[in-house]
Scaffold this active site. Structure first.
Site, PDB file in Angstrom:
ATOM      1  N   ARG A 225     -14.669 -51.706  74.303  1.00  0.00           N
ATOM      2  CA  ARG A 225     -15.819 -51.047  73.755  1.00  0.00           C
ATOM      3  C   ARG A 225     -15.383 -50.163  72.717  1.00  0.00           C
ATOM      4  O   ARG A 225     -14.372 -49.755  72.559  1.00  0.00           O
ATOM      5  CB  ARG A 225     -16.260 -50.106  75.130  1.00  0.00           C
ATOM      6  CG  ARG A 225     -16.809 -50.808  76.325  1.00  0.00           C
ATOM      7  CD  ARG A 225     -18.342 -51.447  76.015  1.00  0.00           C
ATOM      8  NE  ARG A 225     -18.920 -52.100  77.093  1.00  0.00           N
ATOM      9  CZ  ARG A 225     -18.812 -53.401  77.324  1.00  0.00           C
ATOM     10  NH1 ARG A 225     -18.156 -54.143  76.621  1.00  0.00           N
ATOM     11  NH2 ARG A 225     -19.436 -53.949  78.276  1.00  0.00           N
ATOM     12  N   HIS A 273     -18.281 -59.215  68.245  1.00  0.00           N
ATOM     13  CA  HIS A 273     -18.568 -59.286  69.536  1.00  0.00           C
ATOM     14  C   HIS A 273     -18.548 -60.635  70.244  1.00  0.00           C
ATOM     15  O   HIS A 273     -19.793 -60.973  70.851  1.00  0.00           O
ATOM     16  CB  HIS A 273     -19.914 -58.372  69.832  1.00  0.00           C
ATOM     17  CG  HIS A 273     -19.850 -57.580  71.258  1.00  0.00           C
ATOM     18  ND1 HIS A 273     -20.299 -56.461  71.387  1.00  0.00           N
ATOM     19  CD2 HIS A 273     -19.246 -58.217  72.344  1.00  0.00           C
ATOM     20  CE1 HIS A 273     -19.989 -56.127  72.754  1.00  0.00           C
ATOM     21  NE2 HIS A 273     -19.509 -57.121  73.268  1.00  0.00           N
TER      22      HIS A 273
END
Length: 310
Positions: A225, A273
């Site tokens: 994250r 991502h």
């Protein structure tokens, strides 16, 4: 007949409709899956945090919220969410993460960037990397993804330390926990992999103080994250040489803005991502299994502990 609401981005429906229907049929579930069921008729919600459902209070009949994502930090504090929330733990999601993490760990361990980027006709003295057993790796976060990555790296010969909030016992991994354990896990680590959930306690877990604990010239790999990393502290550590390179797949703001200093930084690799993603076929099987459990009165799998945030 169970009413299943699919609440995700519209393009995801095209990917998931077929695999979900096939998985439900294989499991013997009689379902009516769609995107526009009346809230009071819905038995289960297949959910992505960027989908249309944000208020769960009208779903008075709903037995569980079944997430398509492993991360739940954007929904776990939703005050209207009173139903059980199940995060996704999927073998394909895990396998994809293991492959990505292992690939980038080996890339940094072997110094592959230098050879790839310096094809200029000059024969240079070769600096041999250490063998894997002499390259300590620390994984912050040893849940399903972190433990799987740790096992893969162990089998390649790396000494692996894992850190978690609470005590764990995982074969082949030196397991540490708590504040003292965090200091031990980071001290002299040469490669640090971030796979923690995002919570108030884990935000900025890599900061100026903790980055100083690493071996000089360490490598950072973050597929977890974005907020786990203090960005300013990382940039300073890169500029000072304390961190040799950072490979970052997640960020506080996504897509990463063009003006962000990570773009073009010679010691940063930005990936969009992509470390691992949900595969519809296997995710559908996980969801079908959880619905079967719910209908049989068994505990749901991978229920989020709201007090912990994951």
């Amino acid at each position: 007949m169970l009413n299943i609401l699919f609440s995700a981005q519209p393009e995801r429906w095209d990917e998931y409709e077929g695999p979900l229907k096939a998985a439900f049929s294989k499991a013997g579930l009689q379902t009516n899956i769609g995107r526009d069921h009346a809230p009071e008729t819905v038995d289960y919600i297949i959910f992505a945090p960027n989908g249309p459902v944000t208020d769960f209070s009208p779903y008075t009949k709903t037995k569980a919220i079944l997430s398509l994502w492993a991360g739940v930090e954007t929904v776990v504090d939703n005050a209207t969410l009173t139903q059980p929330l199940c995060r996704l733990v999927d073998k394909s999601l895990t396998g994809g993460m293991v492959e990505w993490v292992t690939g980038h760990t080996l890339r940094h361990h072997l110094g592959m960037d230098d050879h790839i980027s310096k094809q200029d006709g000059k024969w240079r003295d070769f600096i041999y990397p250490p063998v894997a057993k002499n390259r300590p790796v620390t994984i912050l976060g040893i849940g399903a993804l972190g433990a799987a990555c740790g096992q893969a790296l162990h089998h390649l010969g790396f000494p692996v330390t894992g850190w978690s909030r609470s005590a764990k016992d995982i074969p082949n991994i030196r397991c540490l926990h708590g504040e003292t354990g965090l200091t031990q896990a980071l001290t002299d680590a040469e490669i640090v992999i971030l796979l923690l959930p995002q919570t108030p306690e884990t935000t900025n877990i890599l900061n100026a103080e903790t980055l100083r604990l690493l071996a000089p010239g360490a490598f950072i790999i973050n597929p977890g994250r974005g907020p786990l990393m203090d960005d300013d502290a990382l940039l300073s550590a890169l500029d000072s040489g304390q961190v040799a390179h950072a490979t970052l797949d997640v960020f506080r703001t996504e897509p990463l803005p063009p003006e962000n200093p990570y773009w073009g930084h010679p010691q940063v690799t930005v990936t969009p991502h992509i470390a691992s993603s949900t595969r519809p076929e296997t995710a559908a099987e996980v969801i079908a299994e959880n619905i079967l459990r719910g209908e049989a009165g068994k505990p749901f799998l991978n229920v989020v502990d709201r007090s912990l945030g994951y």
